[in-house]
Write a protein that holds these residues in place. Structure first.
Motif, short mmCIF file in Angstrom:
data_model
loop_
_atom_site.label_atom_id
_atom_site.label_comp_id
_atom_site.label_asym_id
_atom_site.label_seq_id
_atom_site.Cartn_x
_atom_site.Cartn_y
_atom_site.Cartn_z
N HIS A 165 0.85 -1.19 0.00
CA HIS A 165 0.00 0.00 0.00
C HIS A 165 0.89 1.24 0.00
O HIS A 165 1.86 1.32 0.75
N CYS A 196 3.42 0.47 3.06
CA CYS A 196 3.11 -0.41 4.18
C CYS A 196 2.41 -1.67 3.72
O CYS A 196 1.90 -1.76 2.60
N THR A 197 2.41 -2.66 4.61
CA THR A 197 1.66 -3.89 4.44
C THR A 197 0.89 -4.15 5.73
O THR A 197 0.91 -3.34 6.65
N GLU A 198 0.29 -5.31 5.81
CA GLU A 198 -0.40 -5.72 7.03
C GLU A 198 0.57 -5.81 8.20
O GLU A 198 0.18 -5.67 9.37
N THR A 250 5.44 -0.99 8.26
CA THR A 250 5.17 0.41 7.91
C THR A 250 6.48 1.14 7.71
O THR A 250 7.41 1.00 8.50
N ASN A 259 -7.08 1.30 2.52
CA ASN A 259 -7.29 1.69 3.92
C ASN A 259 -6.04 1.52 4.76
O ASN A 259 -5.79 2.30 5.69
N SER A 260 -5.24 0.50 4.46
CA SER A 260 -4.02 0.28 5.25
C SER A 260 -3.08 1.47 5.13
O SER A 260 -2.47 1.91 6.11
N ARG A 277 -4.58 4.42 7.11
CA ARG A 277 -4.44 4.25 8.56
C ARG A 277 -3.01 4.55 9.02
O ARG A 277 -2.80 5.10 10.10
N LYS A 289 2.33 -4.10 14.81
CA LYS A 289 1.64 -5.02 13.90
C LYS A 289 2.02 -6.48 14.16
O LYS A 289 1.35 -7.38 13.67
#
Length: 315
Positions: free
Chosen positions: A72, A91-93, A96, A249-250, A253, A289
């Protein structure tokens, strides 16, 4: 500095970066709670020290982001003194990375991730991202839905915007069911129904909003042409519903703490301080995370037990 009560170096950094407490209030809070009369200069000096301590972790975060299947990317404004500056995130899940740079392709490159990325890049329709041809793209569906809703407000007597929005949202519902393991795939008949509605809505919309002479086109025409010309990038989430998300959205956020910082602490006073804050915040967000609290992550950095992201988690 009066050290009548124990004071850990990580305490001020935790307050500055994670709790968004300004330097002056951090010094006052430490004095009130611990009895240690610390200077604002000493408090401020801990941020670049923390930046140095977390550097190895952040370098690995950067490398792992390049290797990820889904990435993202987003951007927003911040301030350094009276000057507006741009901030980028990748970023990813699980990871960041924030960096300060101009709102341009060169600025995005400065993060050290996008020029080398080969997976699926999820982003809004900002033109700078289109230049990354080595990766595939997913345009943020939430942005498109908002643009279609605005078109409906501008042209309430037309229906093409409603039809396209229905198609995008409907496909997302099916894709969400796939990701939740409720179904194994989007049923072919449902996929065909929504794709036909999507493309037909674009066709009708283009007929209602023909091209004007010259280069400048209406907002509706630009939206419709983007939907038509980048249809694969709009609909990639339906092609690979298990992995590709509908929204960015990631990324959004990941940028919220920066806005919170501005609201609570005000602008950064120097570029060096801003870069240090963003580096430490990248480390903290990535650690969180993975279930590591912000305070524990800072404590580990200052006590020689730096948290490092697991190499096997790159998605």
């Amino acid at each position: 500095m009066d050290t009548s009560a124990p004071l850990n170096f990580e305490d001020p950094v935790y307050l500055l970066v994670f709790q968004h407490v300004p330097v002056e209030r951090t010094a006052q809070l430490i004095a009130d709670v611990t009895g240690a009369a610390v200077s604002t200069g000493w408090v401020a000096s801990l941020l670049p020290e923390a930046e140095s301590l977390v550097a190895d972790s952040v370098n690995l975060i950067r490398a792992l982001l390049v290797m990820g299947h889904i990435l993202h990317a987003d951007e927003t404004t911040t301030r350094i003194g009276a000057t507006r500056r741009w901030l980028h995130v990748a970023c990813t899940e699980f990871l960041t990375l924030l960096h300060l740079a101009p709102r341009s392709r060169a600025g995005a490159d400065m993060g050290g991730v996008l020029p080398h990325y080969r997976g699926v890049l999820v982003h809004d329709s900002l033109s700078l991202y289109a230049g990354y041809a080595a990766c595939t793209h997913q345009l943020c569906g939430a942005h498109l839905i908002r643009e279609l809703t605005a078109a409906e407000e501008d042209f309430p007597d037309q229906k093409w915007h409603q039809q396209i929005r229905w198609a995008l949202a409907g496909l997302n519902k099916h894709a969400t069911r796939v990701r939740n393991a409720e179904i194994t795939e989007i049923a072919p008949d449902a996929l065909l129904l929504h794709l036909e509605a999507f493309h037909q809505g674009i066709k009708v919309g283009l007929s209602k909003h023909p091209r004007a002479e010259g280069r400048k086109q209406s907002t509706a025409r630009n939206l419709l042409e983007r939907l038509r010309d980048q249809a694969h990038d709009v609909l990639r989430y339906a092609d690979d519903p298990r992995h590709v998300p509908f929204t960015n959205n990631s990324g959004e956020r990941a940028l919220r703490p920066v806005k919170t910082q501005l609201k609570i602490s005000g602008c950064h006073q120097s570029e060096h301080g801003a870069r240090a804050w963003l580096t430490v915040r990248s480390y903290l967000d990535s650690a969180r995370k993975h279930g590591i609290s912000a305070f524990e992550a800072i404590h580990r950095a200052f006590t020689g037990n730096l948290w490092m992201p697991p190499i096997e988690q790159t998605a």
